[in-house]
Scaffold this motif. Structure first.
Motif, PDB file in Angstrom:
ATOM      1  N   ALA A 438       0.849  -1.190   0.000  1.00 54.86           N
ATOM      2  CA  ALA A 438       0.000   0.000   0.000  1.00 54.86           C
ATOM      3  C   ALA A 438       0.882   1.237   0.000  1.00 54.86           C
ATOM      4  O   ALA A 438       2.082   1.168   0.293  1.00 54.86           O
ATOM      5  N   ALA A 439       0.277   2.377  -0.321  1.00 60.22           N
ATOM      6  CA  ALA A 439       0.990   3.655  -0.286  1.00 60.22           C
ATOM      7  C   ALA A 439       0.109   4.703   0.377  1.00 60.22           C
ATOM      8  O   ALA A 439      -1.116   4.701   0.191  1.00 60.22           O
ATOM      9  N   ILE A 440       0.729   5.567   1.153  1.00 53.71           N
ATOM     10  CA  ILE A 440       0.023   6.667   1.817  1.00 53.71           C
ATOM     11  C   ILE A 440       0.316   7.955   1.063  1.00 53.71           C
ATOM     12  O   ILE A 440       1.484   8.333   0.888  1.00 53.71           O
ATOM     13  N   VAL A 441      -0.721   8.628   0.590  1.00 52.13           N
ATOM     14  CA  VAL A 441      -0.560   9.893  -0.111  1.00 52.13           C
ATOM     15  C   VAL A 441      -0.699  11.033   0.904  1.00 52.13           C
ATOM     16  O   VAL A 441      -1.717  11.147   1.598  1.00 52.13           O
ATOM     17  N   CYS A 442       0.339  11.857   0.985  1.00 48.66           N
ATOM     18  CA  CYS A 442       0.391  12.961   1.942  1.00 48.66           C
ATOM     19  C   CYS A 442       0.533  14.281   1.193  1.00 48.66           C
ATOM     20  O   CYS A 442       1.081  14.331   0.092  1.00 48.66           O
ATOM     21  N   LEU A 443       0.064  15.357   1.809  1.00 51.03           N
ATOM     22  CA  LEU A 443       0.164  16.693   1.222  1.00 51.03           C
ATOM     23  C   LEU A 443       1.280  17.481   1.896  1.00 51.03           C
ATOM     24  O   LEU A 443       1.424  17.449   3.120  1.00 51.03           O
ATOM     25  N   GLY A 444       2.033  18.225   1.084  1.00 54.36           N
ATOM     26  CA  GLY A 444       3.182  18.957   1.612  1.00 54.36           C
ATOM     27  C   GLY A 444       2.837  20.220   2.355  1.00 54.36           C
ATOM     28  O   GLY A 444       3.726  20.842   2.954  1.00 54.36           O
ATOM     29  N   ASP A 445       1.556  20.640   2.344  1.00 51.28           N
ATOM     30  CA  ASP A 445       1.200  21.907   2.987  1.00 51.28           C
ATOM     31  C   ASP A 445       0.416  21.704   4.281  1.00 51.28           C
ATOM     32  O   ASP A 445      -0.331  22.578   4.707  1.00 51.28           O
ATOM     33  N   MET A 446       0.587  20.528   4.913  1.00 49.04           N
ATOM     34  CA  MET A 446      -0.090  20.244   6.180  1.00 49.04           C
ATOM     35  C   MET A 446       0.979  20.115   7.260  1.00 49.04           C
ATOM     36  O   MET A 446       1.520  19.017   7.488  1.00 49.04           O
ATOM     37  N   PRO A 447       1.314  21.196   7.962  1.00 50.61           N
ATOM     38  CA  PRO A 447       2.529  21.240   8.785  1.00 50.61           C
ATOM     39  C   PRO A 447       2.489  20.424  10.065  1.00 50.61           C
ATOM     40  O   PRO A 447       3.531  20.161  10.656  1.00 50.61           O
ATOM     41  N   ASP A 448       1.304  20.004  10.506  1.00 50.76           N
ATOM     42  CA  ASP A 448       1.232  19.339  11.808  1.00 50.76           C
ATOM     43  C   ASP A 448       0.923  17.847  11.700  1.00 50.76           C
ATOM     44  O   ASP A 448       0.521  17.213  12.684  1.00 50.76           O
ATOM     45  N   ILE A 449       1.098  17.281  10.514  1.00 54.29           N
ATOM     46  CA  ILE A 449       0.961  15.842  10.381  1.00 54.29           C
ATOM     47  C   ILE A 449       2.053  15.166  11.205  1.00 54.29           C
ATOM     48  O   ILE A 449       3.224  15.539  11.133  1.00 54.29           O
ATOM     49  N   ALA A 450       1.664  14.165  11.993  1.00 49.49           N
ATOM     50  CA  ALA A 450       2.607  13.489  12.892  1.00 49.49           C
ATOM     51  C   ALA A 450       2.794  12.037  12.464  1.00 49.49           C
ATOM     52  O   ALA A 450       1.889  11.435  11.875  1.00 49.49           O
ATOM     53  N   PRO A 451       3.956  11.451  12.781  1.00 49.15           N
ATOM     54  CA  PRO A 451       4.193  10.048  12.425  1.00 49.15           C
ATOM     55  C   PRO A 451       3.107   9.115  12.961  1.00 49.15           C
ATOM     56  O   PRO A 451       2.726   8.153  12.285  1.00 49.15           O
ATOM     57  N   ALA A 452       2.595   9.390  14.157  1.00 45.17           N
ATOM     58  CA  ALA A 452       1.581   8.510  14.745  1.00 45.17           C
ATOM     59  C   ALA A 452       0.311   8.468  13.902  1.00 45.17           C
ATOM     60  O   ALA A 452      -0.421   7.469  13.926  1.00 45.17           O
ATOM     61  N   MET A 453       0.025   9.532  13.161  1.00 46.88           N
ATOM     62  CA  MET A 453      -1.172   9.546  12.323  1.00 46.88           C
ATOM     63  C   MET A 453      -1.027   8.555  11.178  1.00 46.88           C
ATOM     64  O   MET A 453      -1.963   7.804  10.865  1.00 46.88           O
ATOM     65  N   LEU A 454       0.137   8.528  10.548  1.00 43.02           N
ATOM     66  CA  LEU A 454       0.366   7.557   9.490  1.00 43.02           C
ATOM     67  C   LEU A 454       0.366   6.134  10.051  1.00 43.02           C
ATOM     68  O   LEU A 454      -0.180   5.217   9.434  1.00 43.02           O
ATOM     69  N   ASP A 455       0.959   5.980  11.228  1.00 40.10           N
ATOM     70  CA  ASP A 455       0.981   4.649  11.849  1.00 40.10           C
ATOM     71  C   ASP A 455      -0.434   4.157  12.148  1.00 40.10           C
ATOM     72  O   ASP A 455      -0.719   2.953  12.047  1.00 40.10           O
ATOM     73  N   ALA A 456      -1.331   5.078  12.504  1.00 40.05           N
ATOM     74  CA  ALA A 456      -2.720   4.692  12.774  1.00 40.05           C
ATOM     75  C   ALA A 456      -3.414   4.212  11.499  1.00 40.05           C
ATOM     76  O   ALA A 456      -4.222   3.277  11.533  1.00 40.05           O
ATOM     77  N   LEU A 457      -3.105   4.841  10.371  1.00 36.15           N
ATOM     78  CA  LEU A 457      -3.669   4.378   9.107  1.00 36.15           C
ATOM     79  C   LEU A 457      -3.186   2.966   8.792  1.00 36.15           C
ATOM     80  O   LEU A 457      -3.971   2.097   8.374  1.00 36.15           O
ATOM     81  N   ILE A 458      -1.885   2.738   8.990  1.00 37.08           N
ATOM     82  CA  ILE A 458      -1.321   1.419   8.707  1.00 37.08           C
ATOM     83  C   ILE A 458      -1.949   0.364   9.621  1.00 37.08           C
ATOM     84  O   ILE A 458      -2.265  -0.753   9.194  1.00 37.08           O
TER      85      ILE A 458
END
Length: 545
Positions: A438-458
């Protein structure tokens, strides 16, 4: 339409038939070729290229798709924008898809390059769900053929809307029936009925006896359009407790038994002006079963008679089908689920048009360029690799990310919009010898995205359970990032324009899982000077620091 290989220098104004990689980047198929394009193609060593040229009476692929879609649009269907020769049609409200199969087939027989695809007839849909798609196979088509297809397709697809209903739920109990089971059943039944527009206004629980159940039925019959009954034991015969109670209350049993599994032991009855659907134990689960087919057709005011029910048998074996979009061998009992391999795509190609002359991605946030802040957070998540898609001011963006563990994918079509950048990132991730799960698509203009948020998706990604698209959300509103299973690679790599993945999300709404986050960082992007100022004031961030 003309099609063939021509000398590169003679191809100006023609349509590129196949993507070409040049030193300046990738030129996508379908592109109208300019002098600069031809110079880049020649510089890459191509002295001939395959192109198409439209005849005077041809419509280009997007105009043709839009024309046919316009003929299909109605009070129940809306057409989306045409792109890449495709135009989608979406439901204006929840209901059942009505499809004239013979009419669709007739439209598809007119010209092999003009196609219409739909959901299966009587598929349940929600508002804004993809119902049909028009796809032009070639880069253009004769206008006469397009008109013939449009005329043939008109009226072949529509939505039968669910009408609003009041509903009553009656459960019966035996000595061994637990309160937890009754509560679980009420919750799942409320959700099941809400999907077809029925609001539960009365709830009763009685002993599993004919007399007390008949009293409960009589009490709610005048107040509800629909009565759902789930007995403590399954109905075994028309003379069993539940159907007998319906008759005692003054009702009539219309049909018992469905050729649908699960859901065989479903009963349909009438009691005054109310419809009674007595459901078997399988209805305690939210999983699709035969009672849903009755409820959907009743809510859409479609005929439900013996002939209709007999037709349920074809396609009525639901076990291991709809509930599992992709079947896989079962893991042995106790086996640990393998950790998925997930890559991340960070979009950093936009022109920042709302920022004036400034590039928002290079604006300082927390003492570093915003794109570096976001990339560092994404890279710290449990991903295998990070691909950053560049376009506008690509060199400056790369410099800002110097030293970070990431790779780059250039998008020469970045002015066309986000869709082309998602496609470029998806190609870089999935069109490799070792593509991820799988791949996670992220936006470069969202300054407060945290690693834990991506980990929650996974953590919430589970393709075996049909959880193949996982989106971050806050306050019930879906945002970014979004995780995509590898099965959507072709959809992502074919995106263009500024639509992003919205159409794919709508088409596969049943496989989308949203993960609620602790704050609204997944909704907050910075793309104007005012937004940056407000963010800095709220966070105490000093851009001069």
């Amino acid at each position: 339409m003309e099609f063939g290989s021509v000398p590169t220098q003679e191809a100006e104004g023609a349509i590129l038939a196949h993507a070409v990689r040049t030193a300046a980047g990738r030129l996508a198929k379908g592109r109208r070729l300019t002098k600069d394009d031809l110079a880049a193609i020649a510089g890459a060593g191509f002295d001939r290229i395959a192109v198409a040229r439209l005849d005077p009476d041809d419509l280009d692929e997007n105009d043709a798709a839009a024309r046919i879609a316009a003929a299909l649009a109605s009070d129940s269907l809306r057409a989306g924008p045409a792109a890449n020769g495709r135009c989608n049609l979406y439901a204006r409200y929840a209901g059942l898809a009505l499809v004239d199969a013979a009419g669709v087939s007739a439209a598809n027989r007119i010209a092999e390059s003009l196609t219409l695809a739909t959901l299966p007839a009587l598929s349940p849909v929600v508002r804004d769900q993809l119902v049909a798609t028009v796809k032009i196979i070639t880069f253009g088509a004769p206008a006469g053929n397009v008109e013939r297809v449009a005329d043939a397709a008109a009226g072949t697809v529509s939505i039968a809307a669910y009408r609003a209903q009041t509903a009553a739920l009656i459960q019966t109990r035996l000595p061994h029936t637990t309160a937890a089971l009754l509560t679980k059943t009420e919750h799942s039944t409320r959700e099941r009925l809400a999907r077809v527009g029925a609001a539960v206004t009365h709830v009763r629980t009685t002993e599993h006896r004919e007399d007390v159940l008949a009293d409960a039925l009589a009490q709610v019959a005048a107040a509800a359009d629909l009565i759902a009954v789930i007995g403590a034991s399954a109905i075994a015969d028309r003379r069993d407790v539940v159907p007998a109670a319906i008759v005692v209350a003054g009702g009539t049993v219309e049909h018992f038994g469905l050729p649908v599994d699960p859901g065989n032991l479903t009963l349909l009855a009438r009691l005054g002006t109310a419809t009674v659907v007595a459901m078997p134990g399988s209805a305690r689960s939210p999983r699709e079963q035969g009672s849903d087919w009755l409820l959907e057709r009743l809510a859409a005011d479609l005929p439900v008679d013996a002939e209709t029910i007999a037709g349920f048998g074809v396609g009525g074996l639901l076990k291991e089908i709809r509930s599992r979009p992709m079947l896989r061998d079962r893991e042995p009992p106790g086996a640990q689920k393998p950790e998925p391999v997930v890559d991340a795509i960070l979009l950093a190609a936009g022109q920042s048009t709302r920022m004036g002359a400034r590039n928002k991605l290079l604006e300082p946030v927390g003492g570093e360029p915003m794109i570096r802040r976001v990339a560092a957070a994404v890279r710290s998540a449990a991903i295998r690799r990070l691909i950053v898609v560049t376009g506008h001011e690509a060199g400056r963006v790369r410099d800002a990310l110097s030293g970070l563990d990431c790779a780059f994918a250039d998008n020469p079509d970045y002015p066309s919009g986000m869709g082309s950048s998602v496609a470029a990132g998806a190609r870089a991730v999935f069109e490799t010898p070792d593509p991820p799960d799988a791949a996670i698509v992220c936006l470069g203009d969202m300054p407060d995205i945290a690693p834990a948020m991506l980990d929650a998706l996974i953590a919430n990604y589970d393709p075996q359970a049909g959880r193949t698209i996982v989106a971050a959300a806050s306050g019930g509103q879906r945002g970014h990032p979004v995780l995509w299973d590898r099965r959507f690679a072709d959809d992502l790599t074919s995106l263009g324009g500024d639509t992003g993945g919205r159409d794919i999300l709508q088409e596969h709404a049943g496989q989308v899982v949203t993960v609620e986050m602790d704050d609204d960082a997944v909704l907050r992007d910075l793309d104007t000077p005012a937004a940056f100022n407000a963010y800095r004031e709220g966070s105490g961030d000093d851009p001069a620091a």
